[in-house]
Scaffold this active site. Structure first.
Site, PDB file in Angstrom:
ATOM      1  N   PHE A  35     121.951   7.024  71.817  1.00  0.00           N
ATOM      2  CA  PHE A  35     122.476   6.710  73.151  1.00  0.00           C
ATOM      3  C   PHE A  35     123.927   7.117  73.334  1.00  0.00           C
ATOM      4  CE2 PHE A  35     118.944   3.928  72.341  1.00  0.00           C
ATOM      5  CZ  PHE A  35     118.233   4.018  73.534  1.00  0.00           C
ATOM      6  N   HIS A 123     114.334  -4.954  70.852  1.00  0.00           N
ATOM      7  CA  HIS A 123     114.348  -4.348  72.186  1.00  0.00           C
ATOM      8  C   HIS A 123     112.970  -3.846  72.610  1.00  0.00           C
ATOM      9  CE1 HIS A 123     118.982  -3.638  71.740  1.00  0.00           C
ATOM     10  NE2 HIS A 123     118.667  -4.891  71.910  1.00  0.00           N
TER      11      HIS A 123
HETATM   12  N1  APR Z   1     122.820   8.975  60.384  1.00  0.00           N
HETATM   13  C1  APR Z   1     123.651   7.910  60.512  1.00  0.00           C
HETATM   14  N2  APR Z   1     124.163   7.529  61.695  1.00  0.00           N
HETATM   15  C2  APR Z   1     123.816   8.236  62.781  1.00  0.00           C
HETATM   16  C3  APR Z   1     122.952   9.355  62.724  1.00  0.00           C
HETATM   17  C4  APR Z   1     122.446   9.731  61.446  1.00  0.00           C
HETATM   18  N3  APR Z   1     121.634  10.788  61.276  1.00  0.00           N
HETATM   19  N4  APR Z   1     122.803   9.864  63.974  1.00  0.00           N
HETATM   20  C5  APR Z   1     123.553   9.080  64.785  1.00  0.00           C
HETATM   21  N5  APR Z   1     124.164   8.110  64.068  1.00  0.00           N
HETATM   22  C6  APR Z   1     125.028   7.023  64.548  1.00  0.00           C
HETATM   23  C7  APR Z   1     125.968   7.397  65.666  1.00  0.00           C
HETATM   24  O1  APR Z   1     127.212   7.821  65.127  1.00  0.00           O
HETATM   25  C8  APR Z   1     126.085   6.086  66.450  1.00  0.00           C
HETATM   26  O2  APR Z   1     127.212   5.328  66.055  1.00  0.00           O
HETATM   27  O3  APR Z   1     124.149   6.056  65.071  1.00  0.00           O
HETATM   28  C9  APR Z   1     124.812   5.309  66.066  1.00  0.00           C
HETATM   29  C10 APR Z   1     123.856   5.142  67.227  1.00  0.00           C
HETATM   30  O4  APR Z   1     124.462   4.310  68.177  1.00  0.00           O
HETATM   31  P1  APR Z   1     123.863   4.125  69.651  1.00  0.00           P
HETATM   32  O5  APR Z   1     123.556   5.449  70.233  1.00  0.00           O
HETATM   33  O6  APR Z   1     124.792   3.240  70.387  1.00  0.00           O
HETATM   34  O7  APR Z   1     122.461   3.398  69.367  1.00  0.00           O
HETATM   35  P2  APR Z   1     122.195   1.846  69.076  1.00  0.00           P
HETATM   36  O8  APR Z   1     123.284   1.239  68.289  1.00  0.00           O
HETATM   37  O9  APR Z   1     120.821   1.742  68.574  1.00  0.00           O
HETATM   38  O10 APR Z   1     122.251   1.263  70.565  1.00  0.00           O
HETATM   39  C11 APR Z   1     121.926  -0.077  70.811  1.00  0.00           C
HETATM   40  O11 APR Z   1     121.871   0.339  73.163  1.00  0.00           O
HETATM   41  O12 APR Z   1     121.324   1.470  75.146  1.00  0.00           O
HETATM   42  C12 APR Z   1     120.957   0.534  74.222  1.00  0.00           C
HETATM   43  O13 APR Z   1     118.876  -0.425  74.139  1.00  0.00           O
HETATM   44  C13 APR Z   1     119.584   0.667  73.623  1.00  0.00           C
HETATM   45  O14 APR Z   1     118.795  -0.260  71.523  1.00  0.00           O
HETATM   46  C14 APR Z   1     119.828   0.500  72.127  1.00  0.00           C
HETATM   47  C15 APR Z   1     121.160  -0.217  72.087  1.00  0.00           C
END
Ligand code: APR
Length: 257
Positions: A35, A123
């Site tokens: 996201f 979620h």
């Molecule tokens: N390995 C490790 N970390 C990673 C990788 C990878 N291959 N790819 C991306 N990331 C990290 C990014 O740097 C980022 O900090 O994963 C994190 C993903 O963060 P978000 O995009 O914010 O996702 P998440 O934390 O799951 O979001 C929480 O937000 O919009 C809502 O409901 C949605 O469940 C989601 C919630």
């Protein structure tokens, strides 16, 4: 990095109750965008337009939601678990895992081999949908077929005609009560809590690592970018989930051999 990997393996092997907490970053290597990384979902779409209030409150809100869903769902459906999902499932097979608490809706932990009863989905899950009026359940595959046939806003079968909504939690929607309580309970009684691939900015999910830490667990954060909880981590592993989890698993296996 090798020292940190070794330290995490040591923690896992000594744990009574290991909880793994995942976010969208655990699935990017499966081809599902996260996201908040550059180019992520919220870079391309405005999260304010995809709230629960927009979805239930206006036909236009639902039309927009399903237009996005029609494009996103096949990506989720066609994705395969990656090395990180398999490493977490192997920790279960080795008897090391209490549970996975996930913010993801993609079903990939289960498909990698973690039993459903060990996956707490905070979620929801994108593979299911239901009618908000009568509760009738639909598979997302079924609803997706209607969209492909040109339906813009799926509605429940007559005579109900209610609003069909995927079984996922939108911004502004109440969290699933049982899952949230269970996740908090598991976090509070864990002794090792490993975060994989989450920005840790969305609450209440982001409370879970803090509950664990507060209760005395060792906190490990494996994430590509910094998170606001980094100062509380006992071990920080800034790397890609797939290769880091594979390395940890290898060290765990060697220690258990
Ligand atoms: N390995 C490790 N970390 C990673 C990788 C990878 N291959 N790819 C991306 N990331 C990290 C990014 O740097 C980022 O900090 O994963 C994190 C993903 O963060 P978000 O995009 O914010 O996702 P998440 O934390 O799951 O979001 C929480 O937000 O919009 C809502 O409901 C949605 O469940 C989601 C919630």
């Amino acid at each position: 990095m090798a020292a940190e990997v070794e330290r995490v393996a040591e923690l896992i092997c000594g744990a009574q109750r290991l909880v793994v907490f995942t976010g969208a970053g655990v699935s990017t290597e499966s081809g599902i965008p996260d996201f908040r990384s550059p180019g992520g979902i919220w870079d391309r779409f405005n999260p304010d337009e995809f709230t629960y209030q927009h979805f239930v409150g206006s036909v236009e809100g639902r039309r927009k939601y399903w237009e996005l869903g029609r494009h996103v769902y096949p990506v989720i459906r066609n994705a395969e678990p990656n090395a990180a999902h398999y490493a977490i499932a192997d920790l279960h097979r080795l008897g090391c895992l209490d549970c996975v608490i996930t913010q993801n809706i993609d079903n990939l932990h289960q498909r990698a081999g973690v039993p459903s009863e060990k996956v707490i989905e905070l979620h929801g899950n994108a593979t299911r949908a239901r009618c908000l009026s009568c509760g009738c359940a639909y598979t997302r595959d079924e609803v997706h077929e209607w969209l492909e046939r040109g339906v813009e806003i799926p509605m429940c079968d007559p005579p109900c005609g209610g609003i069909i909504k995927p079984h996922t939690i939108l911004f502004g929607e109440a969290m699933p009560e049982q899952e949230t309580l269970e996740a908090e309970r598991r976090a509070r009684r864990s002794d090792v809590f490993v975060v994989v691939g989450s920005s840790l900015v969305v609450y209440p999910a982001a409370m879970m690592p803090l509950y664990a830490k507060e209760a005395g667990a060792a906190l490990v954060i494996i994430n590509l970018s910094e998170t606001p909880h980094d100062p509380y981590a006992d071990v920080l592993l800034p790397g890609k989930a797939g290769s880091v989890m594979e390395q940890i698993l290898e060290r765990v296996r060697q220690r258990l051999a």
